[in-house]
Write a protein that holds these residues in place. Structure first.
Motif, PDB file in Angstrom:
ATOM      1  N   THR A  49      44.066   3.941 -36.988  1.00 23.32           N
ATOM      2  CA  THR A  49      42.802   3.729 -36.547  1.00 23.32           C
ATOM      3  C   THR A  49      42.515   4.773 -35.341  1.00 23.32           C
ATOM      4  OG1 THR A  49      44.028   2.272 -34.853  1.00 23.32           O
ATOM      5  CG2 THR A  49      42.933   1.193 -36.731  1.00 23.32           C
ATOM      6  N   CYS A  50      43.238   4.663 -34.031  1.00 20.07           N
ATOM      7  CA  CYS A  50      42.872   5.508 -33.025  1.00 20.07           C
ATOM      8  C   CYS A  50      43.826   5.650 -32.181  1.00 20.07           C
ATOM      9  CB  CYS A  50      41.702   4.933 -32.266  1.00 20.07           C
ATOM     10  SG  CYS A  50      41.936   3.148 -31.823  1.00 20.07           S
ATOM     11  N   HIS A  71      42.303  -0.629 -30.488  1.00 23.21           N
ATOM     12  CA  HIS A  71      42.873  -0.618 -32.159  1.00 23.21           C
ATOM     13  C   HIS A  71      42.574  -1.720 -32.862  1.00 23.21           C
ATOM     14  CE1 HIS A  71      45.913  -0.732 -35.118  1.00 23.21           C
ATOM     15  NE2 HIS A  71      46.342  -1.948 -34.907  1.00 23.21           N
ATOM     16  N   VAL A  74      38.885  -2.026 -33.907  1.00 24.83           N
ATOM     17  CA  VAL A  74      38.787  -1.032 -34.864  1.00 24.83           C
ATOM     18  C   VAL A  74      39.381  -1.547 -36.235  1.00 24.83           C
ATOM     19  CG1 VAL A  74      39.070   1.198 -36.020  1.00 24.83           C
ATOM     20  CG2 VAL A  74      38.376   0.925 -33.624  1.00 24.83           C
ATOM     21  N   ASN A  80      33.038   0.338 -35.144  1.00 30.47           N
ATOM     22  CA  ASN A  80      33.254   1.968 -34.659  1.00 30.47           C
ATOM     23  C   ASN A  80      33.921   2.013 -33.386  1.00 30.47           C
ATOM     24  OD1 ASN A  80      31.379   2.147 -32.430  1.00 30.47           O
ATOM     25  ND2 ASN A  80      29.968   1.958 -34.118  1.00 30.47           N
ATOM     26  N   LEU A  81      34.501   3.361 -33.222  1.00 22.05           N
ATOM     27  CA  LEU A  81      35.175   3.467 -31.839  1.00 22.05           C
ATOM     28  C   LEU A  81      34.458   3.144 -30.452  1.00 22.05           C
ATOM     29  CD1 LEU A  81      37.825   4.454 -30.753  1.00 22.05           C
ATOM     30  CD2 LEU A  81      37.077   6.565 -30.985  1.00 22.05           C
ATOM     31  N   ASN A 106      39.565   8.920 -32.723  1.00 17.97           N
ATOM     32  CA  ASN A 106      39.819   8.076 -33.806  1.00 17.97           C
ATOM     33  C   ASN A 106      40.358   9.249 -34.855  1.00 17.97           C
ATOM     34  OD1 ASN A 106      37.513   9.262 -34.953  1.00 17.97           O
ATOM     35  ND2 ASN A 106      36.266   7.400 -35.215  1.00 17.97           N
ATOM     36  N   LYS A 107      40.426   8.868 -36.140  1.00 18.72           N
ATOM     37  CA  LYS A 107      41.247   9.585 -37.093  1.00 18.72           C
ATOM     38  C   LYS A 107      40.160  10.542 -37.746  1.00 18.72           C
ATOM     39  CE  LYS A 107      40.644   5.988 -40.617  1.00 18.72           C
ATOM     40  NZ  LYS A 107      41.439   5.067 -41.583  1.00 18.72           N
TER      41      LYS A 107
END
Length: 139
Positions: A49-50, A71, A74, A80-81, A106-107
């Motif tokens: 996630t992030c 986290h 998400v 969304n972030l 985020n990723k």
């Protein structure tokens, strides 16, 4: 050092990382542990996630588990972030006072700077893009 320094990173293999270092708050009890070393409270990273690094009122951040909450929002609510960060900072706002400020990544490489104070020193860089550096809220 008297202020918090936070960092989030995404490497070329898709790994996310977060780190938070703080100078603490003046006048606290000896042995007090703030939110910075508590994974899930002031710092958290998960490759799914992030990555999040928090600063602000440590007790407030600990009670709300702000970093992990981003986290979870998400991952489990598919936010969304940006929306996850805003919601995590608002959760428990009526019960727990204090500033919640953070950086999140985020990723996909999207970064969010969220802060309730008038200023937060911040910067970011992605690949060969121009480096972003700012201090004041309106920048």
């Amino acid at each position: 050092m008297k202020d918090t320094v936070g960092a989030v990173a995404l490497d070329k293999h898709g790994n996310l990382a977060a780190a938070t270092s703080t100078g603490g708050l003046a006048g606290q009890h000896v042995g007090r542990v703030g939110d910075s070393p508590l994974v899930g409270a002031g710092v958290y990273a998960n490759n799914e996630t992030c990555a999040i690094s928090c600063t602000g009122d440590g007790e407030c951040i600990m009670r709300a588990n702000v970093a992990f909450n981003v986290h979870a929002l998400v991952k489990y609510k598919s936010l969304n972030l940006h929306d996850a960060v805003v919601q995590a900072c608002q959760d428990y706002k009526d019960k727990i006072t204090g500033d919640r400020n953070l950086i999140a990544l985020n990723k996909e490489g999207n970064i969010v700077f969220q802060f309730e104070t008038n200023l937060m020193f911040r910067g970011s860089r992605k690949n060969d893009e121009v480096t972003y550096v700012a201090i004041w809220k309106e920048e």
